[in-house]
Design a protein around this motif. Sequence first.
Motif, PDB file in Angstrom:
ATOM      1  N   PHE A  76       0.846  -1.191   0.000  1.00  0.00           N
ATOM      2  CA  PHE A  76       0.000   0.000   0.000  1.00  0.00           C
ATOM      3  C   PHE A  76       0.884   1.245   0.000  1.00  0.00           C
ATOM      4  N   PRO A  77       0.375   2.342  -0.543  1.00  0.00           N
ATOM      5  CA  PRO A  77       1.165   3.570  -0.571  1.00  0.00           C
ATOM      6  C   PRO A  77       1.113   4.310   0.767  1.00  0.00           C
ATOM      7  N   VAL A  78       2.232   4.915   1.100  1.00  0.00           N
ATOM      8  CA  VAL A  78       2.342   5.810   2.243  1.00  0.00           C
ATOM      9  C   VAL A  78       2.540   7.204   1.657  1.00  0.00           C
ATOM     10  N   LEU A  79       1.695   8.143   2.064  1.00  0.00           N
ATOM     11  CA  LEU A  79       1.721   9.483   1.493  1.00  0.00           C
ATOM     12  C   LEU A  79       2.075  10.525   2.549  1.00  0.00           C
ATOM     13  N   LEU A  80       2.738  11.589   2.094  1.00  0.00           N
ATOM     14  CA  LEU A  80       2.949  12.773   2.923  1.00  0.00           C
ATOM     15  C   LEU A  80       2.225  13.926   2.264  1.00  0.00           C
ATOM     16  N   PHE A  81       1.573  14.735   3.095  1.00  0.00           N
ATOM     17  CA  PHE A  81       0.843  15.900   2.619  1.00  0.00           C
ATOM     18  C   PHE A  81       1.503  17.176   3.126  1.00  0.00           C
ATOM     19  N   GLU A  82       1.576  18.157   2.268  1.00  0.00           N
ATOM     20  CA  GLU A  82       2.157  19.449   2.631  1.00  0.00           C
ATOM     21  C   GLU A  82       1.447  20.054   3.847  1.00  0.00           C
ATOM     22  N   GLU A  83       0.146  19.861   3.922  1.00  0.00           N
ATOM     23  CA  GLU A  83      -0.661  20.459   4.982  1.00  0.00           C
ATOM     24  C   GLU A  83      -0.489  19.769   6.336  1.00  0.00           C
ATOM     25  N   TYR A  84       0.092  18.575   6.340  1.00  0.00           N
ATOM     26  CA  TYR A  84       0.291  17.802   7.575  1.00  0.00           C
ATOM     27  C   TYR A  84       1.729  17.279   7.623  1.00  0.00           C
ATOM     28  N   PRO A  85       2.710  18.154   7.787  1.00  0.00           N
ATOM     29  CA  PRO A  85       4.110  17.729   7.697  1.00  0.00           C
ATOM     30  C   PRO A  85       4.552  16.744   8.782  1.00  0.00           C
ATOM     31  N   ASP A  86       3.821  16.684   9.891  1.00  0.00           N
ATOM     32  CA  ASP A  86       4.199  15.793  10.986  1.00  0.00           C
ATOM     33  C   ASP A  86       3.428  14.476  10.974  1.00  0.00           C
ATOM     34  N   LYS A  87       2.724  14.215   9.857  1.00  0.00           N
ATOM     35  CA  LYS A  87       1.915  12.999   9.784  1.00  0.00           C
ATOM     36  C   LYS A  87       2.119  12.303   8.440  1.00  0.00           C
ATOM     37  N   TYR A  88       1.831  11.005   8.416  1.00  0.00           N
ATOM     38  CA  TYR A  88       1.835  10.220   7.185  1.00  0.00           C
ATOM     39  C   TYR A  88       0.461   9.597   7.029  1.00  0.00           C
ATOM     40  N   TYR A  89       0.149   9.188   5.801  1.00  0.00           N
ATOM     41  CA  TYR A  89      -1.160   8.598   5.530  1.00  0.00           C
ATOM     42  C   TYR A  89      -0.996   7.297   4.765  1.00  0.00           C
ATOM     43  N   ASN A  90      -1.585   6.231   5.295  1.00  0.00           N
ATOM     44  CA  ASN A  90      -1.608   4.943   4.599  1.00  0.00           C
ATOM     45  C   ASN A  90      -2.816   4.946   3.676  1.00  0.00           C
ATOM     46  N   SER A  91      -2.559   4.885   2.385  1.00  0.00           N
ATOM     47  CA  SER A  91      -3.626   5.006   1.411  1.00  0.00           C
ATOM     48  C   SER A  91      -4.084   3.642   0.897  1.00  0.00           C
ATOM     49  N   GLY A  92      -5.087   3.669   0.027  1.00  0.00           N
ATOM     50  CA  GLY A  92      -5.702   2.443  -0.437  1.00  0.00           C
ATOM     51  C   GLY A  92      -5.528   2.165  -1.913  1.00  0.00           C
ATOM     52  N   ALA A  93      -6.476   1.419  -2.456  1.00  0.00           N
ATOM     53  CA  ALA A  93      -6.370   0.848  -3.797  1.00  0.00           C
ATOM     54  C   ALA A  93      -6.236   1.890  -4.917  1.00  0.00           C
ATOM     55  N   ILE A  94      -7.002   2.955  -4.863  1.00  0.00           N
ATOM     56  CA  ILE A  94      -6.948   3.950  -5.944  1.00  0.00           C
ATOM     57  C   ILE A  94      -5.577   4.626  -5.966  1.00  0.00           C
ATOM     58  N   MET A  95      -5.129   5.095  -4.809  1.00  0.00           N
ATOM     59  CA  MET A  95      -3.821   5.753  -4.755  1.00  0.00           C
ATOM     60  C   MET A  95      -2.688   4.761  -4.996  1.00  0.00           C
ATOM     61  N   LYS A  96      -2.915   3.496  -4.717  1.00  0.00           N
ATOM     62  CA  LYS A  96      -1.904   2.480  -5.038  1.00  0.00           C
ATOM     63  C   LYS A  96      -1.697   2.429  -6.552  1.00  0.00           C
ATOM     64  N   LYS A  97      -2.791   2.470  -7.288  1.00  0.00           N
ATOM     65  CA  LYS A  97      -2.705   2.449  -8.744  1.00  0.00           C
ATOM     66  C   LYS A  97      -2.022   3.718  -9.264  1.00  0.00           C
ATOM     67  N   VAL A  98      -2.401   4.869  -8.713  1.00  0.00           N
ATOM     68  CA  VAL A  98      -1.820   6.150  -9.133  1.00  0.00           C
ATOM     69  C   VAL A  98      -0.323   6.181  -8.844  1.00  0.00           C
ATOM     70  N   THR A  99       0.061   5.850  -7.613  1.00  0.00           N
ATOM     71  CA  THR A  99       1.476   5.921  -7.236  1.00  0.00           C
ATOM     72  C   THR A  99       2.310   4.868  -7.946  1.00  0.00           C
ATOM     73  N   ALA A 100       1.717   3.720  -8.235  1.00  0.00           N
ATOM     74  CA  ALA A 100       2.439   2.693  -9.008  1.00  0.00           C
ATOM     75  C   ALA A 100       2.743   3.215 -10.413  1.00  0.00           C
ATOM     76  N   ASN A 101       1.794   3.939 -11.001  1.00  0.00           N
ATOM     77  CA  ASN A 101       2.022   4.540 -12.324  1.00  0.00           C
ATOM     78  C   ASN A 101       3.113   5.603 -12.255  1.00  0.00           C
ATOM     79  N   TRP A 102       3.105   6.402 -11.193  1.00  0.00           N
ATOM     80  CA  TRP A 102       4.158   7.406 -11.017  1.00  0.00           C
ATOM     81  C   TRP A 102       5.526   6.740 -10.939  1.00  0.00           C
TER      82      TRP A 102
END
Length: 107
Positions: free
Chosen positions: A56-82
């Motif tokens: 699964f993808p782990v994301l960082l957001f500019e708006e939450y610099p002290d936190k990470y987000y474990n994402s799901g299937a849609i973002m997995k497809k997007v980040t895999a393409n990236w």
Amino acid sequence: MAKFNFKQSAQESTLLSKLMSGRDKLTTEEILDKTVTIVAFDFATIRNDDGEDEVFPVLLFEEYPDKYYNSGAIMKKVTANWAAAFGGDPEAASKALADAGGIQVKF
């Protein structure tokens, strides 16, 4: 010999992604219906109850610099393409994403 840091060693060995280091987990409720800017990503792997590896993808957001987000299937497809666009190298793709100023998304 330098003093061994047992706490640091334990924390580092339990991380699924280096993006998690020193950050708290962000919940979906915290970002639901908000526009956030993805500035970094990585992939983490866990073994599910069936004994199969689950990525699964782990994301960082500019708006939450002290936190990470474990994402799901849609973002997995997007980040895999990236990553695929950078020869399968998520670190290179993540750096390019940050250099480009990130990308805004809404969950």
